[in-house]
Design an enzyme around this catalytic site. Structure first.
Site, PDB file in Angstrom:
ATOM      1  N   ARG A 147       2.035   4.620  -0.207  1.00 29.99           N
ATOM      2  CA  ARG A 147       2.463   3.835   1.394  1.00 29.99           C
ATOM      3  C   ARG A 147       3.782   3.833   1.139  1.00 29.99           C
ATOM      4  O   ARG A 147       4.548   5.024   0.856  1.00 29.99           O
ATOM      5  CB  ARG A 147       2.361   2.047  -0.255  1.00 29.99           C
ATOM      6  CG  ARG A 147       3.412   2.481  -1.521  1.00 29.99           C
ATOM      7  CD  ARG A 147       3.573   0.438  -1.665  1.00 29.99           C
ATOM      8  NE  ARG A 147       3.734  -0.219  -1.090  1.00 29.99           N
ATOM      9  CZ  ARG A 147       4.724  -1.390  -1.391  1.00 29.99           C
ATOM     10  NH1 ARG A 147       3.873  -1.466  -3.041  1.00 29.99           N
ATOM     11  NH2 ARG A 147       4.819  -2.447  -1.238  1.00 29.99           N
ATOM     12  N   ARG A 148       5.043   2.892   2.711  1.00 29.19           N
ATOM     13  CA  ARG A 148       6.703   3.231   2.552  1.00 29.19           C
ATOM     14  C   ARG A 148       6.353   4.775   2.328  1.00 29.19           C
ATOM     15  O   ARG A 148       6.816   5.094   1.881  1.00 29.19           O
ATOM     16  CB  ARG A 148       7.806   3.091   1.431  1.00 29.19           C
ATOM     17  CG  ARG A 148       6.536   1.187   0.391  1.00 29.19           C
ATOM     18  CD  ARG A 148       7.597   0.960  -0.358  1.00 29.19           C
ATOM     19  NE  ARG A 148       8.230  -0.702  -0.938  1.00 29.19           N
ATOM     20  CZ  ARG A 148       9.033  -1.065  -1.733  1.00 29.19           C
ATOM     21  NH1 ARG A 148       8.858  -0.565  -2.940  1.00 29.19           N
ATOM     22  NH2 ARG A 148       8.543  -2.212  -1.474  1.00 29.19           N
ATOM     23  N   HIS A 175       5.183 -11.402  -9.346  1.00 26.46           N
ATOM     24  CA  HIS A 175       3.887 -11.948  -9.268  1.00 26.46           C
ATOM     25  C   HIS A 175       3.522 -13.548  -9.110  1.00 26.46           C
ATOM     26  O   HIS A 175       3.357 -13.972  -8.190  1.00 26.46           O
ATOM     27  CB  HIS A 175       3.427 -11.856 -10.555  1.00 26.46           C
ATOM     28  CG  HIS A 175       2.440 -11.637 -10.858  1.00 26.46           C
ATOM     29  ND1 HIS A 175       1.349 -10.799  -9.419  1.00 26.46           N
ATOM     30  CD2 HIS A 175       1.014 -12.863 -10.420  1.00 26.46           C
ATOM     31  CE1 HIS A 175      -0.045 -11.596  -8.894  1.00 26.46           C
ATOM     32  NE2 HIS A 175       0.091 -12.711 -10.529  1.00 26.46           N
ATOM     33  N   TYR A 220       1.755 -16.801  -5.855  1.00 24.71           N
ATOM     34  CA  TYR A 220       1.817 -18.347  -6.301  1.00 24.71           C
ATOM     35  C   TYR A 220       2.122 -19.629  -5.551  1.00 24.71           C
ATOM     36  O   TYR A 220       1.838 -20.902  -5.072  1.00 24.71           O
ATOM     37  CB  TYR A 220       1.428 -18.333  -7.845  1.00 24.71           C
ATOM     38  CG  TYR A 220       0.959 -17.726  -8.622  1.00 24.71           C
ATOM     39  CD1 TYR A 220      -0.713 -17.451  -8.333  1.00 24.71           C
ATOM     40  CD2 TYR A 220       0.951 -16.981  -9.446  1.00 24.71           C
ATOM     41  CE1 TYR A 220      -1.878 -16.326  -8.860  1.00 24.71           C
ATOM     42  CE2 TYR A 220      -0.280 -15.731  -9.852  1.00 24.71           C
ATOM     43  CZ  TYR A 220      -1.924 -16.047  -9.489  1.00 24.71           C
ATOM     44  OH  TYR A 220      -1.804 -15.113  -9.899  1.00 24.71           O
ATOM     45  N   HIS A 253      -3.411  -4.951   0.151  1.00 25.37           N
ATOM     46  CA  HIS A 253      -4.244  -5.858  -0.368  1.00 25.37           C
ATOM     47  C   HIS A 253      -3.106  -7.186   0.131  1.00 25.37           C
ATOM     48  O   HIS A 253      -3.540  -8.273   0.400  1.00 25.37           O
ATOM     49  CB  HIS A 253      -4.059  -5.876  -2.093  1.00 25.37           C
ATOM     50  CG  HIS A 253      -3.912  -6.491  -2.384  1.00 25.37           C
ATOM     51  ND1 HIS A 253      -5.008  -7.347  -2.922  1.00 25.37           N
ATOM     52  CD2 HIS A 253      -2.391  -7.411  -3.321  1.00 25.37           C
ATOM     53  CE1 HIS A 253      -4.655  -8.898  -4.106  1.00 25.37           C
ATOM     54  NE2 HIS A 253      -3.286  -8.637  -3.654  1.00 25.37           N
ATOM     55  N   PHE A 254      -1.848  -7.067   0.411  1.00 28.43           N
ATOM     56  CA  PHE A 254      -0.814  -8.398  -0.007  1.00 28.43           C
ATOM     57  C   PHE A 254      -1.333  -8.651   1.919  1.00 28.43           C
ATOM     58  O   PHE A 254      -0.225  -9.841   2.240  1.00 28.43           O
ATOM     59  CB  PHE A 254       0.524  -7.813  -0.496  1.00 28.43           C
ATOM     60  CG  PHE A 254       1.344  -6.782   0.029  1.00 28.43           C
ATOM     61  CD1 PHE A 254       2.221  -7.384   1.186  1.00 28.43           C
ATOM     62  CD2 PHE A 254       1.796  -6.209  -0.936  1.00 28.43           C
ATOM     63  CE1 PHE A 254       2.925  -5.895   1.404  1.00 28.43           C
ATOM     64  CE2 PHE A 254       2.158  -5.060  -0.928  1.00 28.43           C
ATOM     65  CZ  PHE A 254       3.402  -4.886   0.553  1.00 28.43           C
ATOM     66  N   HIS A 255      -1.024  -7.936   2.262  1.00 32.87           N
ATOM     67  CA  HIS A 255      -1.198  -8.439   3.437  1.00 32.87           C
ATOM     68  C   HIS A 255      -2.876  -9.518   4.367  1.00 32.87           C
ATOM     69  O   HIS A 255      -2.515 -10.917   5.224  1.00 32.87           O
ATOM     70  CB  HIS A 255      -2.186  -7.312   4.948  1.00 32.87           C
ATOM     71  CG  HIS A 255      -0.337  -6.852   5.402  1.00 32.87           C
ATOM     72  ND1 HIS A 255       0.296  -6.445   4.731  1.00 32.87           N
ATOM     73  CD2 HIS A 255       0.979  -7.405   6.461  1.00 32.87           C
ATOM     74  CE1 HIS A 255       1.981  -6.291   4.693  1.00 32.87           C
ATOM     75  NE2 HIS A 255       1.982  -6.371   6.250  1.00 32.87           N
TER      76      HIS A 255
END
Ligand code: HEM
Length: 557
Positions: A431-432, A217, A221, A368-370
């Protein structure tokens, strides 16, 4: 090159971008998979969808980011402090990383490490992959230590002086990474490498996952703070203004140093065997990270408004029209920030113990993470490359228009991608998943036709954006024209409003000066961050170590 550190910086950046080029090339194929179009059957060099996905995730999220950040956060703080880095050490870091990446790439390309970017045991890949991953992190830590040592030396020579903002933020980011990377280093060096070499009989998957997410996680950052540095400290000048609040920027970095790491358990809500109490505490701490994010949003917004006012802009929103939208360096960063708004909101859902159950392991998560690492970070790095590569090489950006188009298309491509993937996630699409090889999904797929088509379309838009971006970059790097040293693109270190007012004789607030003096003690915050991590994680690690459940491993190589 003028400054000799420019060359090593250029190597870090260009190697990172080459890795992104390979990683991104596979993305549209994955997007087509979601639209139920299978191109993998025509690709003999990929043994499976999952081999491609491993390459995509590892190269984009781990390798590209680490190279780019190592180059950027070596060069900027050294230039801000006026100190030359030790070039032998910098090159040693570069080669350590590169040897590691070559080893890991060899394993993944040979289909001997098709582990996806989380490499969870009991799936077991070739030792080359784990050793390579360890060397990548070690390389970044060499840069981290070098920057921190340079800063400490500067402090000794400049007693009582405030660290320049960019250097301050860079040191805070590297300190955070020193603490945050420990989990991955221990997981790989102590457990996975000996296990993959056959020296140990088994590995405890839960312990390994917990170590992974300890870093996994905080690494977000590590990806996003360099973008924040650009937004806080470079973008104001690029927009024609000043930093609205220097002390706010420092405060938010201190908060990130404290809060980035002790929150990883929120990735493990559905892992049984971990205390619900610690998961809840870490959830609450995760929500606290909203505070520095909001500080950033408001103070960067204020800087932009000040810049627009300096150009005669006014009104509630009318001022935005006065910003330099024709400049790709500016526009790409603002689009990156806009994508971060839904990205952050989705993150709050993911971090909520109850809501996460609905989206866990669905297409929502890559959605979300794209828009976070895939856009907020990546598009900001595009913007940085648009001025930093010309600065380092003294070659002008090949095409401003094409750069601008690449930024807009990347932004819209990722927004369409995110809408599709989040929507699919709410329907329950996992996903995946290689759709051509999956059974039992037909009912769900029939309900998700529109979002699945959106994902496919977004992949095509992103492919065009990527072609435009890399065309600009390679045409710039291979261009023959070099400008004179006087015409070199400057590093856009911005002045703060307080500095400008002090220069105008308006003095400054003693309270703010006092706050900056307190914030200057980064070592104290580093120690506090370490203590907080110990409190948040030690009970979990002790309990996992006292109740080990090693399993032999499913060998994939
Ligand atoms: C996964 C598409 C760029 C990082 C995925 C998936 C798709 C996709 C469809 C989901 C695959 C699945 O779960 O089955 C694309 C497209 C891109 C792009 C079309 C642009 C052309 C990026 C960038 C990054 C990134 C720039 C990071 C900097 C990842 C990661 C995964 C992923 C970490 C997860 C891999 C895994 O599950 O192990 N991408 N992507 N992608 N992408 Fe991208």
């Amino acid at each position: 090159f003028g400054h000799p550190e420019k060359k090593v910086t250029l190597y870090f950046l260009v190697t990172g971008l080459l890795m992104l080029l390979i990683g991104v090339a596979i993305g549209p194929l994955q997007a087509l998979n979601y639209a139920n179009i299978d191109v993998y059957q025509y690709l003999p060099f990929l043994k499976s969808y999952y081999q491609g996905l491993s390459l995509h995730g590892v190269l984009n999220a781990l390798v590209f980011t680490t190279y780019f950040i190592s180059g950027l956060l070596l060069y900027l703080p050294c230039r801000a402090l006026g100190v030359r880095p030790n070039l032998v050490v910098a090159w040693a870091a570069y080669w350590t990383m590169t040897i590691g990446v070559l080893m890991a790439a060899w394993a993944v390309l040979g289909n001997n490490a098709t582990l996806l970017y989380t490499f969870y045991p009991p799936l077991q890949g070739s030792p080359l992959f784990y050793i390579g991953a360890a060397l990548l992190v070690v390389g970044s830590l060499i840069i981290a230590v070098q920057v921190i040592v340079i800063w400490t030396g500067w402090k000794r020579q400049h007693p009582g002086e405030t660290t320049p903002l960019v250097a301050y933020m860079s040191v805070a980011t590297w300190m955070m990474w020193v603490i945050a990377s420990l989990g991955l280093v221990v997981e790989v060096v102590v457990f996975l490498i000996p296990w993959s070499l056959g020296w140990t009989k088994g590995v405890d998957p839960l312990l390994a996952r917990t170590l992974f997410w300890y870093t996994g996680h905080a690494i977000v950052y590590f990806w996003v703070l360099p973008a924040y540095i650009s937004w806080y400290a470079l973008l104001p000048r690029q927009a024609g203004g000043v930093i609205a609040s220097d002390s706010m920027a420092r405060l938010s970095f201190v908060l990130f140093l404290l809060l980035s790491t002790p929150v990883g358990l929120h990735h493990q809500y559905s892992d049984t065997g971990l205390s619900i109490g610690w998961k809840t505490v870490q959830m609450l701490l995760t929500f606290l990270v909203v505070v520095p994010s909001m500080l950033t949003a408001f103070s960067v917004g204020a800087s932009l408004e000040l810049a627009a006012q300096a150009r005669g802009g006014g009104g509630y929103f009318g001022w935005t029209r006065r910003l330099p939208w024709k400049d790709p360096v500016f526009t790409a960063q603002v689009l990156a920030m806009i994508s971060f708004i839904p990205g952050g909101a989705g993150g709050i859902v993911n971090a909520s113990l109850a809501l996460d159950t609905a989206v866990h392991n669905t297409a929502w998560i890559p959605g979300h993470f794209h828009i976070t690492v895939g856009t907020a970070t990546t598009l900001t790095f595009f913007a940085i490359s648009f001025w930093l590569l010309p600065h380092l090489t003294r070659k002008p950006l090949a095409s401003v228009k094409m750069a601008l188009w690449s930024a807009w298309l990347w932004f819209w491509g990722m927004i369409i991608f995110a809408v599709g993937m989040h929507w699919e996630g709410l329907i329950g699409i996992p996903r995946r998943t290689y759709f051509a090889g999956a059974t039992g999904l037909s009912e769900m797929i029939s309900r998700a036709q529109v979002p699945l088509a959106l994902t496919g379309i977004s992949g095509m838009v992103l492919a065009v954006a990527a072609v435009l971006y890399f065309t600009v970059i390679f045409r710039t790097l291979l261009g023959r024209t070099r400008v004179s040293a006087q015409a070199e693109v400057p590093i856009p270190f911005s002045q703060s409003l307080a500095e400008v007012e002090a220069l105008a004789g308006n003095g400054g607030s003693p309270k703010i000066a006092g706050a900056v003096r307190v914030l200057e003690r980064l070592w104290v915050f580093f120690a506090l961050a370490l203590a907080l991590v110990l409190v948040m994680y030690l009970p979990t690690f002790i309990s996992l170590l006292l109740n080990p459940h090693p399993v032999p491993g499913l060998r994939l190589w």
